[in-house]
Enzyme design. Structure first.
Site, PDB file in Angstrom:
ATOM      1  N   PHE A 114       0.837  -1.204   0.000  1.00 34.76           N
ATOM      2  CA  PHE A 114       0.000   0.000   0.000  1.00 34.76           C
ATOM      3  C   PHE A 114       0.872   1.254   0.000  1.00 34.76           C
ATOM      4  O   PHE A 114       1.773   1.390   0.808  1.00 34.76           O
ATOM      5  CB  PHE A 114      -0.910  -0.007   1.223  1.00 34.76           C
ATOM      6  N   GLN A 115       0.602   2.140  -0.933  1.00 35.43           N
ATOM      7  CA  GLN A 115       1.334   3.393  -1.114  1.00 35.43           C
ATOM      8  C   GLN A 115       2.830   3.153  -1.329  1.00 35.43           C
ATOM      9  O   GLN A 115       3.661   3.959  -0.905  1.00 35.43           O
ATOM     10  CB  GLN A 115       1.094   4.354   0.061  1.00 35.43           C
ATOM     11  N   MET A 482       0.438  32.982 -23.064  1.00 37.29           N
ATOM     12  CA  MET A 482       1.554  32.675 -23.941  1.00 37.29           C
ATOM     13  C   MET A 482       1.156  31.642 -24.994  1.00 37.29           C
ATOM     14  O   MET A 482       1.596  31.713 -26.152  1.00 37.29           O
ATOM     15  CB  MET A 482       2.752  32.181 -23.135  1.00 37.29           C
TER      16      MET A 482
END
Length: 581
Positions: A114-115, A482
């Site tokens: 996890f993560q 731009m």
């Protein structure tokens, strides 16, 4: 002196030992041991951001305005990946950062826990160096090395990936002075033969120009002082990249203004026509050179840089000099003075006469309006009403950035923070917070476009929580300015997705976060509105409604050499395919 402590405590102790007073971060499961240590001390202030990208930009602003390394702390997985844009920005602009990322425990690395993300692999291309620490005994040494690498030679970001079990485990903390750093000691002084060669060229040059970059600022305050002494002593003209603004004062007698894609006419033509170019800490990036084969074709080129890999990478030079700018300038001045302070004064005077003719073009001229605020006028008034103040300027990226660089003057280094190499929209707002945290009593203004500013607008909450009185000055043209300009000039006026749709009411947005909001659309009201912004002691969101289709000139069109600039008067002919002279 060695002490036993947890890995998490080592991190905090190392930060204290390196003089860190502020870190920017966001907690998560993989860094909770470090956050627990942060809770138990009062020496280091932690600034809770609302997004990890903003944490890195805040650390950049802090570092750029102080000359000290910025520090950020993020969790594993998405915390680390959210930091990648800021790391790349810092790498390209040579900003010293030390970033700590959490990681899953060592026994889970490679399991898609996890993560979990391969933070080392992901960040290797966008850091100066990175480390995965799997042994708490090696943690303190690694942190000390990280600070050394980030700040030595050409500065840059480094990252330390910390598995959670390494933070919990106990190990031996060693002092910074015991860290092994001898394997990375960049060359600071240039050989005397090269110093003499520089002085030889200075003495003989007929059409010289100093071309300076962010490396002068990174070299420290002494470099800027030595630069001014050499420029004023020789009477040579000087120009600068976007990143080098402030290294030489805008009021100095040698100043030509910024060069490059949106640089001044006289600066670009001086670079093209010079017979001696002295590059100090700039890297010949494409925004400066234009078409490379036609760049300053008849000049002898000196390139002084602490990063040997930057020399001869893009432009082949005649005299490559590896060394720290301050050290090289100090030695050049000593030799030049000892040889009688000689220059080819008659030829240099004639050269200034030519530059004077180019200045008569008045390339920043624009047609004022009684009904609509021109963005150039807004920058003129902001400059006039804040000049001489204890002022720091950050910017987002786009037309507003270039107008700020053209119209705002900087008398000292470390007062101008902008994203140069990566051109990161969303940089300026969090960077301004980092600057303000470092300089709480100073005036900090972020010049923004509405599109860029919205990219990290969530940091309104950070300012409110920590009482950060930054001023956000938005040039609102309801366009991706731009992008729209390039579409007008280079893509047949096909405005594909360059409108800013569904914009918020910026005043109401400001008030929702407890800020002061100001809106101004009449040129006659602009001065009073700016004064109101400056008088307010808290954060301000200033919505300056400007001309929607104003273009930023001068401009070197894509694929053109740097002496073929597009001026405002040339725009229509250029769109119709006329050949520029």
């Amino acid at each position: 002196m060695s002490r036993q402590m947890t890995g998490a405590k080592m991190v905090i102790q190392a930060l204290k030992d390196h003089g860190v007073d502020t870190i920017f971060g966001y907690p998560g499961g993989a860094v909770l041991p470090i956050y627990d240590e942060i809770f138990q001390q009062n020496d280091i202030k932690h600034v809770l951001v609302r997004h990890e990208q903003a944490a890195i930009h805040m650390a950049e602003g802090y570092a750029r305005s102080t000359g000290k390394p910025g520090v950020a702390l993020v969790t594993s997985g998405p915390g680390a990946t959210n930091a990648v844009t800021g790391l790349t920005d810092a790498l390209l602009d040579s900003i010293p950062l030390v970033v700590f990322s959490g990681q899953v425990p060592t026994f889970m690395i490679g399991t898609d826990g996890f993560q979990e993300a391969d933070t080392i692999g992901i960040t290797r291309p966008c850091t100066k160096h990175n480390w995965l620490v799997k042994d708490t005994e090696k943690l303190a040494e690694t942190v000390h090395q990280a600070f050394h690498v980030a700040t030595s030679g050409r500065p840059g970001p480094v990252l330390i990936d910390l598995p959670k079990d390494v933070q919990f485990a106990t190990g031996t903390y060693t002092e910074p002075k015991t860290a092994r750093v001898d394997h990375y000691q960049p060359q600071l002084k240039a050989p005397i033969a090269q110093i003499n060669a520089i002085v030889d060229l200075i003495e003989k040059a007929e059409r010289p120009v100093f071309y300076t970059g962010g490396g002068v600022i990174n070299s420290g305050p002494a470099a800027s002082q030595l630069l001014r002494e050499l420029v004023d002593g020789t009477g040579f003209p000087i120009t600068s990249t976007l990143m080098g603004l402030g290294a030489y004062p805008a009021s100095g007698k040698g100043w030509l203004g910024m060069l490059g894609m949106h640089g001044l006419y006289e600066a670009n033509l001086a670079m093209h026509g010079c017979d001696l170019m002295i590059n100090l800490g700039a890297r010949f990036d494409d925004r400066i050179t234009g078409r490379i084969p036609d760049f300053s074709p008849n000049s002898t080129k000196i390139h002084v840089d602490i990063d040997a890999s930057s020399i001869n990478k893009i432009i082949t030079v005649d005299l490559p000099v590896v060394g720290d700018i301050a050290h090289v300038l100090e030695d050049v001045l000593k030799v030049w003075k000892s040889r009688g302070r000689k220059t080819n004064a008659g030829a240099v005077k004639k050269w200034w006469g030519q530059i004077g003719e180019w200045k008569k073009v008045n390339c920043l001229d624009f047609t004022p309006s009684q009904k609509t605020i021109k963005p150039q006028y807004a920058m003129q008034r902001l400059e006039a009403l804040t000049k001489g103040m204890d002022r720091y300027i950050t910017t987002e990226v786009g037309q507003h950035q270039m107008w700020a660089a053209q119209f705002l003057g900087f008398e000292a280094p470390n007062r101008w923070m902008t994203s140069g190499g990566l051109g990161t929209m969303g940089y300026g707002f969090p960077a301004s917070i980092g600057v303000q945290m470092a300089h709480p009593e100073s005036l900090v203004i972020n010049v923004a476009g509405e599109a860029s500013w919205l990219m990290n607008m969530q940091e309104l909450g950070t300012c409110t929580q920590f009482g950060v009185p930054v001023k956000q000055f938005i040039l609102n043209n309801e366009r991706l300015g731009m992008v729209r300009q390039w579409q007008e000039l280079l893509h047949g006026e096909r405005y594909s997705h360059s409108w800013s749709e569904s914009l918020p009411d910026f005043v109401k947005l400001a008030e929702a976060f407890g800020w002061k909001g100001i809106r101004c659309e009449d040129p006659a009201d602009l001065d009073d509105a700016i004064r109101e912004m400056l008088a307010h002691d808290g954060p301000v969101l200033f919505d300056c409604l400007v001309e929607k289709h104003e273009n930023c000139f001068p401009m070197i069109p894509s694929g053109k050499p740097h002496n073929e600039m597009l001026l405002a008067a040339d725009a229509e002919a250029f769109k119709e395919g006329a050949t520029l002279v």
